[in-house]
Design an enzyme around this catalytic site. Structure first.
Site, PDB file in Angstrom:
ATOM      1  CG  ASP A  18      80.608  50.508  61.315  1.00 26.54           C
ATOM      2  OD1 ASP A  18      80.149  51.013  60.279  1.00 26.54           O
ATOM      3  OD2 ASP A  18      80.800  49.288  61.454  1.00 26.54           O
TER       4      ASP A  18
ATOM      5  CG  ASP B 290      86.760  37.744  81.099  1.00 28.07           C
ATOM      6  OD1 ASP B 290      87.143  37.433  82.245  1.00 28.07           O
ATOM      7  OD2 ASP B 290      87.428  37.525  80.072  1.00 28.07           O
TER       8      ASP B 290
END
Length: 446
Positions: A197, A306
């Site tokens: 990928d 985060d």
């Protein structure tokens, strides 16, 4: 013949031979009238129906139209075109600016208006196992297909490749380019990726506008976006060059970083296209991210955690799914917004329309700056007053399918992510039932 039958006959029988056969079996005046005309487009039939019947307030016709729409929707990957009449009186106001045509993804197939001659071959780096297929492919393309082959200049610097006997003589037959220096726009007709990928993501990053069709062979680790096996590459590439292939148009995100008090005329802002996702996180700071999210100019929420992932449908099966997002088929026009470890039990991922503009910036009360990356590259710091604008680009990545848009995606879900993979429930043993074991009824099992 009912009104629904008339409409389905007019618009769904697109095969002329089948239509003519149907006409021979029908002797109605409608059949003889249609015999002299080609089948109508479904939208034409729908609009004609609306003009003739629904405007008159005929509720029974409205019910029949709903039945027809449900009949038609199974022919397309797109949702059915919604009717514009609501009850006897309500209707959407006609506006020519709102009229648009969306091609059905199931009908998106590759065609060449001239024979492709220039092909870009990109291979996975730092992987010796890819060298033999790479040499075999380049040799076949240059010798058998007489195509102009482009490869990255750094590929030729690989000592393993230079020392391969089969590569001798091929080096002079290829064209080279260097990322960031050479512009490949309008030079490449076709792209072949050998790897995983990441190789396809890299190919996408080389083209910040129109992307040539991409054929990706699975020679990497995961291979979610690489549907082709290399065993029979000659037959597969020949089929693509002849135009026998379905396409998945993988949307990309246009990402623009606007700096505080910067002069965009003298210094253009950072402007990148991403295929998977753009990630905004807290970087090396120990404090929570505190970033504001706007949608079309309206503040939606503040993200405390985060960070945040803004992904395409293609990217929904990458970082986003690891953060708890849903998996979206690449033909669905949407943008996925996924928080990363939010400090809230109710902050769930959301899907927004592909046409909106997202703006991400620091909250005025933020304790630290934020950092942004684009498909894992081009790491940038977002400071107070800076903003990131994200929209869907008009330049998708035309990914060539091995089978079709649906089969390729579900096969990747099964092979790469083991989607819904579990042991099968054992059936009842007939011997146990014969020995007096009571098989529960459906009500008891529930």
């Amino acid at each position: 013949m009912s009104l629904v039958e008339q409409l389905s006959f007019l618009s769904l029988d697109t095969d002329l031979d089948r239509v003519n056969g149907s006409l021979r079996r029908r002797s109605s005046p409608l059949a003889s009238k249609v015999a002299a005309k080609p089948p109508l487009d479904p939208r034409t039939a729908l609009q004609g129906f609306l003009d003739r019947h629904i405007d008159k307030g005929n509720i029974s016709d409205h019910v029949e139209m709903t039945q027809y729409v449900n009949l038609w929707r199974t022919r397309s990957l797109n949702a059915p075109s919604p009717i514009q009449q609501f009850g006897p009186c309500g209707r959407i106001m006609k506006n020519s600016a709102m009229v648009m045509t969306i091609q059905d993804p199931a009908s998106q197939r590759l065609t060449w208006y001239k024979a492709p001659m220039a092909v870009l071959v990109i291979k996975k780096v730092r992987d010796a196992s890819v060298l033999p297929p790479f040499i075999q492919l380049v040799s076949w393309l240059t010798t058998e297909k007489k195509m102009i082959v482009f490869v990255e200049h750094s590929t030729l610097e690989d000592p393993l490749l230079a020392g391969a006997p089969a590569w001798s003589g091929l080096e002079t037959k290829v064209q080279t380019f260097t990322e960031g220096k050479d512009d490949l726009t309008d030079k490449i007709d076709f792209i072949i990726c050998l790897g995983g990928d990441g190789t396809l993501l890299y190919a996408s990053s080389l083209f910040q506008q129109s992307v040539p069709p991409v054929m990706a062979f699975h020679l990497g680790s995961l291979g979610f976006l690489t549907p082709f096996k290399f065993d029979q590459f000659q037959e597969q590439v020949d089929a693509v060059l002849e135009g026998h292939a379905a396409l998945t148009l993988r949307s990309r995100l246009r990402c623009i970083v606007l700096r505080k008090d910067s002069d965009t005329k003298s210094k253009p802002p950072i402007n990148l296209l991403v295929l998977n996702e753009v990630v905004v996180d807290r970087g090396p700071s120990p404090y929570l991210s505190n970033i504001d999210l706007y949608l079309d100019g309206k503040k939606i929420t503040s993200v405390q955690g985060d960070g945040l992932i803004v992904s395409t449908p293609t990217g929904s099966t990458a970082y986003a799914v690891a953060a708890g997002a849903s998996m979206i088929h690449p033909s669905v026009p949407a943008i996925m917004v996924t928080p990363i470890c939010p400090h809230s039990l109710s902050f769930r991922p959301i899907v927004v329309p592909a046409g909106v503009e997202l703006k991400i910036c620091l909250n005025p009360a933020a304790r630290n700056t934020a950092w942004v990356s684009f498909d894992g590259m081009h790491y940038q710091e977002l400071k107070e007053g800076d903003s990131l604008r994200v929209t869907t680009s008009i330049y998708p990545v035309p990914s060539i399918c091995a089978s079709d848009q649906i089969a390729d995606w579900f096969e990747s879900l099964d092979e790469c992510l083991r989607w819904n993979d579990r042991k099968k429930q054992r059936q009842f043993d007939p011997a146990d039932i014969a020995d007096g074991f009571h098989k529960p009824t459906d009500e008891e099992a529930d």
